[in-house]
Structures are given as structure tokens and as C-alpha cells.
Design a protein around this motif. Structure first.
Motif, short mmCIF file in Angstrom:
data_model
loop_
_atom_site.label_atom_id
_atom_site.label_comp_id
_atom_site.label_asym_id
_atom_site.label_seq_id
_atom_site.Cartn_x
_atom_site.Cartn_y
_atom_site.Cartn_z
N ALA A 167 8.51 30.26 -19.53
CA ALA A 167 8.78 31.65 -19.14
C ALA A 167 9.58 32.38 -20.20
N LYS A 168 10.46 31.62 -20.89
CA LYS A 168 11.31 32.26 -21.91
C LYS A 168 10.61 32.32 -23.27
N ASN A 169 9.97 31.22 -23.64
CA ASN A 169 9.49 31.11 -25.02
C ASN A 169 8.00 31.40 -25.21
N LYS A 170 7.20 31.21 -24.15
CA LYS A 170 5.78 31.52 -24.29
C LYS A 170 5.42 32.50 -23.18
N ALA A 171 6.10 33.64 -23.22
CA ALA A 171 6.04 34.59 -22.10
C ALA A 171 4.63 35.12 -21.85
N ALA A 172 3.88 35.40 -22.93
CA ALA A 172 2.54 35.97 -22.75
C ALA A 172 1.64 34.97 -22.04
N LEU A 173 1.66 33.73 -22.52
CA LEU A 173 0.83 32.68 -21.91
C LEU A 173 1.24 32.46 -20.45
N TYR A 174 2.54 32.44 -20.23
CA TYR A 174 3.08 32.24 -18.88
C TYR A 174 2.60 33.35 -17.95
N GLY A 175 2.64 34.60 -18.45
CA GLY A 175 2.18 35.74 -17.65
C GLY A 175 0.71 35.62 -17.31
N ILE A 176 -0.10 35.24 -18.31
CA ILE A 176 -1.54 35.13 -18.09
C ILE A 176 -1.84 34.02 -17.08
N ILE A 177 -1.17 32.88 -17.24
CA ILE A 177 -1.39 31.77 -16.29
C ILE A 177 -1.02 32.21 -14.87
N SER A 178 0.10 32.92 -14.73
CA SER A 178 0.53 33.39 -13.41
C SER A 178 -0.54 34.29 -12.78
N ILE A 179 -1.10 35.19 -13.60
CA ILE A 179 -2.09 36.13 -13.08
C ILE A 179 -3.39 35.40 -12.71
N VAL A 180 -3.84 34.52 -13.63
CA VAL A 180 -5.09 33.80 -13.37
C VAL A 180 -4.96 32.94 -12.11
N ALA A 181 -3.79 32.29 -11.96
CA ALA A 181 -3.59 31.46 -10.77
C ALA A 181 -3.65 32.31 -9.51
N ALA A 182 -3.04 33.50 -9.57
CA ALA A 182 -3.03 34.38 -8.40
C ALA A 182 -4.44 34.88 -8.09
N LEU A 183 -5.16 35.29 -9.15
CA LEU A 183 -6.55 35.75 -8.95
C LEU A 183 -7.39 34.63 -8.35
N GLY A 184 -7.24 33.43 -8.93
CA GLY A 184 -8.02 32.27 -8.46
C GLY A 184 -7.72 31.96 -7.01
N ALA A 185 -6.42 31.98 -6.67
CA ALA A 185 -6.02 31.66 -5.29
C ALA A 185 -6.57 32.70 -4.32
N GLY A 186 -6.43 33.98 -4.69
CA GLY A 186 -6.90 35.06 -3.82
C GLY A 186 -8.40 34.98 -3.61
N PHE A 187 -9.12 34.77 -4.70
CA PHE A 187 -10.58 34.71 -4.63
C PHE A 187 -11.03 33.46 -3.87
#
Lengths: 284, 267
Positions: free
Chosen positions: B234-254
Motif C-alpha cells: 500500500a505504501k510502496n507499490k500504491a498503483a499496483l495495490y490500487g488496481i488489485i483492490s479495484i479488480v478484486a472488487a469488480l470480480g467479487a461484485g460480478f
């Protein structure tokens, strides 16, 4: 070691897993029923359970991505999403979200905006409908929204979307609780299409806000988001099915009651002496 | 020649004297530290996925009949907190922020008797023992006068105690006499709210209103495993962390949407 508790790596606190899952379920239900992201309830509730305010707001956006994906999908299958209207709202929302992330942390502003907004909603409901309607017709760039069966200036959804986008970033709310009354009373869209379209627009807003929050503010707690979305995705589906069985008017009444209850709570919070006069500042 | 011998002898005598002195000092120090010992068991707390706080026991031995004070603190630092006040005379809102300087994030103080009955005011302030000493030590900005400082310091302590990060007690340290020495022991709840870092545990032996001796130990709190991985990401690879969070949420919702479509199809 207690398996009922999980440690949240970004919020730096431990939480009973039943709390976020239960909150997710309740808020997801509202999301499916009314097309609200539920952030206006979720963020303060998370803060109440000891999550730092900025982490609560950012993580809630992440959770809303899941709930609104689940809800949009359910409503799309029911034919309740006006993609054209959603797109215009999004254009405004995207710009608003960018602006909002820059002013994250100014919670005072949010609190005051919040109460002002609620007042506005009531005004619109009661007195100003006809004059507002005339004014809206006089705006340029009028276009027809087929799914909703309404004609409006394209500027309207862009402006409202932008306004809600700013809020989404600051508060971690999808803005549905504001957007839904706007769509119903100002844009005059049918209630069921409002719900689906609102969710669609919220989904994209929250994707943007989640990314920006994670990237610039490092405030998204992945574990907390997963616990919340476990409840909210299921809640959203149940809500969508249940909402189909209720009439538009009934939905409006229930939503009005909830908005009223939240308003009452805000009034109490503002007037009763709080037990703690010091609280965590945002960020660090 | 004779003169050189004398000089060498003199140097050797001096060195011998120095050696004896150092040895004496070492023996004295060793004796001194043998009087008061401290050990924090569970001094390395690992924050893993299922962490919900821990316990730390502090024990050791001292001269018989001495009173003891055990203090646990995090390093001092700066904290910015929001303060609530009445806006327009009746609305409770955040009305600004308060800056606290030289303030520990965690402060535990446990003693065999009331601090005021054990130590003189000077000693309390010298060793930063108790809330009164802490209040004097830290700076709060902006405050207009001492009364206002006291008021906000008390609110600050209330806030910290509600997060379990500050606590004080007396009479909870148990002592037993053994072989002419006094063993002491206290078991403390370690709050999950205490962030990762290095904490200092100090025991003070008190005699005649003064600190006679003190000894230190450390408690290290650190994140491990998945908690550490996610925190670092979350601190050092923020962009990747953000994308993973979004993809996980999209995947879970779908995914849940799909499950419900199948489930709902029958109705």
C-alpha cells in the motif's frame, strides 16, 4: 489468537469480522434497493467502530465498487440502466473526483456540506419543482434520454455528476443519496431506471476514487474492503430482487425515511455534548 | 638508564592503578544492576493476520521492601488531533486542530502505591512519571493559557485511554519475598491499537521519596506475513495495490451477480 478478529494492515487496527460483514450486508441491501452506494451511512459507521476517518472513506469507495458492480449487473438484466444518462453523469463525476481527492481530509467541510445538501433536497421536494422545471427547459444542448423517456440539457447530468464526484472523493460516498433525489425530482426519471443508472454511475466514480485514494493517499485497506464487500455484494442482489417487488412510491417513502433518520442522527450529533472532544485527524 | 627505568615503572604503576580502578568500577556497576532487574516476557510482538492485541508480563527482582514504578512508553513525537467545540454557540463540530509535541503515542504507568505518596514532585518531573509530569513536559498548540492547556491535556488523556493507549494504576504489581530479595510481577494487556515500533519498559526502585535505581527492557512490535506484505505494498507499490483492490472488487461484485442470476433463474 482469535479467529473472529482480523488485523487491518492499513487501518492499523483489529476488528471483529462480523462488524464489517454485517455493515456490508445492511448497506448493500440499501444499495440494491435504492441505487445509493451507502457511503453516507458506511463511512461514519466505520469511524464509529474505530477505523481512522480517511481509511474509512477510501476503503468504502473500494467496497462500493463491488456493491455497485453487483447491483448494476442485477439492474442491467432487469433493463433498468440508462447508459446515456450514466455517461453524462460520469463525465462530470470524473472531473469532480479528481478535484475531490485533492481536498480529502477537510472533514469539517463535508459535515457542513452534508447538512446543507440535505436541506436542499427537501426544498426541491416541496416548493420549487415547477420553477426548476422551467429553468431546466431553457438550458442549451437539450437531448433526449430514451431509456428514461426524458429530454434535458446535457449540461445538467454533467454538472450534477461533477458535484457528486467531489463528494465521493472527500467522503468515500458514491453520492447516490444525493444523485437519486436529483434524478427523480429534477431530471424526472422513472424510479426504477434511476436506481440502475445511479449504480452504474457510482461504480465508475468509485473506481476512480479508489485508485486515486490508494495511489496518492495510501488509505485503502484491502482486508477491510474484502470483508465489507462480502456482505455488500450479497446485500445488493437481495436488495435488487426485493426492490422489484416494491412500487416506485414505496421505494421513495423508504428512502425518505432513511434520509430523515440520518438527518436526525446528524442533528443529535451536532447538538449533544460528545463524550470525546478530541479525535484523530485525517491521514497520519 | 636509571631514569628511563623509573619512568617505565611509573607508567606501569599508573596503568595498574587505572586497571584496578576500571575493574572496581565494573564490579560496582555489576553489583548495582544486580539490585534491580527487569524482564519483559513476550518482548517481540508479531502482528499477524489474526492479531487482536497481546499480553506483556514485566518481572524482575529488587531490594526487599522497595516500592516500584513500571513505565512503558513509545518514543516521543508530534501528533495533530482535531478538537471539537461549539460553533454558533450550540453546534458541536470540529473547530480546528491541536498540535501536541514531545508526546508518546503509548504511555502505561503502574506502581505499587500512589505516585504522589512515593516520589517528591521534583523526582516525578525528572523521570516523567504520571500524567501531571507528562502535562508539564508536552507542548500543546494553540492554547491561550495554562488552564486551557490542562483542559485539552485532560481531553487528550481521555481520548488516549479510550483507545487503550494510555493507562495508569497502583497496587497491581504483585511482590513476593524470596531468598532475601523481592520478586515483582505484573501482567499487562497489550492493546492492538498500539502501532508497530519499539517500546521502552522502565522499572524504577523508589526509596525515601527518590528514585534509587532504574532498569530498562524493550518490547518490539512489528508486522509480519500478509499484514506486512499488504502494508508495504500500500505504501510502496500504491498503483499496483490500487488496481488489485479495484479488480478484486469488480470480480467479487460480478461473481456474486452471476451466482444470484443462476440462483434467481428458478423463480
Amino acid at each position: 489468537m482469535n479467529f473472529m478478529y482480523l488485523y487491518l494492515p492499513v487501518a492499523l487496527t483489529s476488528i471483529n469480522i462480523l462488524i464489517p460483514v454485517g455493515l456490508g450486508l445492511a448497506v448493500g441491501l440499501l444499495s440494491g434497493l435504492f441505487g445509493v452506494g451507502g457511503g453516507f451511512l458506511m463511512t461514519p459507521l466505520l469511524i464509529m467502530f474505530g477505523i481512522p476517518s480517511t481509511v474509512a472513506a477510501a476503503t468504502d469507495s473500494n467496497q462500493i465498487v463491488a456493491a455497485s458492480t453487483s447491483g448494476t449487473y442485477a439492474h442491467w438484466r432487469l433493463g433498468n440502466v440508462d447508459f446515456k444518462m450514466g455517461l453524462y453523469l460520469l463525465i462530470g463525476g470524473f472531473v469532480g473526483g479528481l478535484a475531490g481527492v485533492r481536498i480529502v481530509g477537510t472533514y469539517m467541510l463535508i459535515e457542513s456540506l452534508n447538512s446543507i445538501k440535505k436541506n436542499k433536497t427537501h426544498e426541491v421536494k416541496t416548493e420549487k419543482e415547477s420553477s426548476v422545471g422551467k429553468f431546466l427547459k431553457s438550458l442549451p444542448l437539450q437531448t433526449h434520454f430514451e431509456k428514461s423517456g426524458v429530454t434535458h440539457s446535457a449540461l445538467l447530468p454533467v454538472i450534477f455528476g461533477g458535484f457528486v464526484g467531489v463528494l465521493a472523493a472527500i467522503m468515500g460516498v458514491g453520492g447516490g443519496f444525493l444523485m437519486v433525489p436529483v434524478m427523480v425530482y429534477i431530471l424526472r426519471m422513472p424510479m426504477h431506471v434511476v436506481v440502475g443508472t445511479s449504480l452504474f454511475q457510482i461504480l465508475f466514480n468509485c473506481i476512480e476514487v479508489t485508485f486515486l485514494q490508494a495511489y496518492t493517499n495510501h488509505n485503502v485497506d484491502f482486508i477491510l474492503a474484502v470483508l465489507l464487500l462480502l456482505g455488500s455484494t450479497v446485500g445488493a442482489q437481495v436488495g435488487a430482487v426485493f426492490g422489484r417487488k416494491l412500487k416506485g412510491e414505496q421505494l421513495k417513502v423508504i428512502l425518505a425515511v432513511i434520509v430523515l433518520a440520518v438527518t436526525v442522527k446528524i442533528v443529535f450529533d451536532l447538538t449533544l455534548t460528545p463524550s470525546l472532544l478530541i479525535s484523530q485527524a485525517g491521514g497520519h | 638508564m636509571e631514569k628511563t627505568k623509573t619512568v617505565i615503572l611509573a607508567i606501569l604503576s599508573l596503568l595498574a592503578l587505572l586497571g584496578v580502578s576500571i575493574l572496581g568500577l565494573l564490579i560496582y556497576t555489576a553489583d548495582a544492576s544486580a539490585d534491580l532487574t527487569i524482564k519483559a516476557n513476550h518482548d517481540h510482538i508479531k502482528i499477524d493476520f489474526f492479531y487482536h492485541g497481546s499480553t506483556v508480563s514485566v518481572k524482575g527482582n529488587s531490594d526487599p521492601g522497595t516500592d516500584l514504578i513500571i513505565k512503558i512508553t513509545s518514543p516521543e513525537g508530534h501528533q495533530a488531533l482535531k478538537k471539537k467545540g461549539k460553533a454558533a454557540g450550540f453546534l458541536w463540530m470540529n473547530v480546528g486542530s491541536l498540535e501536541f509535541e514531545h508526546v508518546p503515542n503509548l504511555y502505561f504507568l503502574h506502581s505499587t502505591k500512589k505516585i504522589e505518596d512515593l516520589l517528591s514532585k521534583d523526582e516525578i518531573e525528572k523521570y516523567l512519571i504520571g500524567y501531571t509530569a507528562l502535562e508539564k513536559h508536552i507542548e500543546i498548540k494553540p492554547v491561550e493559557n495554562e488552564n486551557e492547556k490542562t483542559r485539552w491535556f485532560n481531553e487528550f488523556v481521555k481520548f488516549k485511554e479510550s483507545s487503550k493507549l494510555y493507562s495508569t494504576s497502583h497496587g497491581k504489581i504483585s511482590t513476593t519475598s524470596k531468598n532475601g530479595r523481592q520478586d515483582y510481577y505484573i501482567l499487562l494487556d497489550w492493546p492492538f491499537q498500539a502501532s508497530p515500533g519499539n517500546y521502552t519498559v522502565t522499572v524504577y526502585a523508589v526509596k525515601d521519596g527518590r528514585v534509587a535505581e532504574k532498569a530498562d527492557a524493550n518490547v518490539l512490535v512489528e508486522q509480519v506475513g500478509i499484514v506486512k506484505t499488504l502494508f508495504d505494498m500500500a505504501k510502496n507499490k500504491a498503483a499496483l495495490y490500487g488496481i488489485i483492490s479495484i479488480v478484486a472488487a469488480l470480480g467479487a461484485g460480478f461473481g456474486v451477480g452471476l451466482i444470484f442470476r443462476k440462483g434467481g433463474g428458478a423463480h
